[in-house]
Design an enzyme around this catalytic site. Structure first.
Site: not given
Lengths: 85, 148
Positions: B42, B45-47, B52
């Site tokens: 993740f 994609g975050h961010f 984060v």
């Protein structure tokens, strides 16, 4: 001795924040089922029982809690607990 | 159940296991830690270009350490033959600081009540500097799952 109507009204106030079906809440009666009619989930049903304990200053046992699925069954248990006082 | 047995009983694995160590557990609460693996998917994609840890993952980390480990411990005290299974039912968490990849966090939970199978806890997470990252309350229903 509390009247049936008083008791139902006090129960209605307790279940109100947890009831997902507001229509069924408005027409609450002895036959109302917490899960099937009011759509209260099992975690919030525990909150209802804890709030009943506080409101009526009684202690509910596990076996009694499992029976308290309708307004009528709850009234029976609350009345019997209050009678023991 | 001791802390090693509880870790073994957790129903998670990579990439969704967010407990490295359980340092203390008793009937009133649990303390444990986790270091966020920078390879977790993740973070891509975050961010975008700015990894984060998502708030939902911080919440999940607090739930695994503070609620699930404690629930398994409490159930282990009542029935030796079965393993406790915890279903998350509500969360109310405030977030104060970001957690970046590779950071180690410590979670402390305190039982508010465990009645009629519902476990309700206060939880807080601190970073390596001792700053509070997030805190709030979590609840779950604890049931028994038979072994095997």
């Amino acid at each position: 001795m509390m009247s049936k109507e008083d008791l139902i009204n006090r129960l209605k106030a307790i279940v109100s924040p947890y009831a997902q079906n507001k229509e069924a809440l408005n027409s609450i009666s002895e036959d109302t089922d917490f899960i099937n009619d009011l759509k209260i989930n099992s975690a919030n049903l525990v909150d209802v029982i804890l709030d009943v304990e506080e409101e009526f200053d009684i202690v509910i046992a596990n076996e009694e809690m499992e029976k308290m699925l309708t307004v009528k069954a709850s009234m029976t248990i609350i009345e019997s607990k209050l009678g023991e006082k | 159940m001791n802390t090693q047995e509880i870790l073994k009983a957790l129903p998670y694995s990579y990439p969704f296991l967010f407990v490295d160590e359980l340092s203390a557990i008793d009937e009133n609460g649990a303390t444990g830690s986790y270091t966020f693996n920078p390879e977790l998917e993740f973070y891509k994609g975050h961010f975008k270009d700015n990894p984060v840890t998502p708030g939902v993952i911080l919440t999940e980390t607090m739930a695994q350490i503070g609620l699930v480990c404690l629930g398994i411990h409490l159930m282990g005290n009542t029935d030796q033959q079965s393993i406790g299974h915890v279903m998350l039912t509500s969360t109310a968490i405030d977030f104060m600081k970001p957690v970046f990849p590779g950071e180690k966090v410590t979670v402390v939970s305190e039982k508010v009540y465990f009645r009629f199978k519902k476990l309700h806890c206060t939880v807080s997470m601190t970073n390596a500097a001792g700053e509070t990252v997030c805190k709030g309350t979590l609840s779950g229903m604890v049931t028994l799952k038979l072994n095997g």
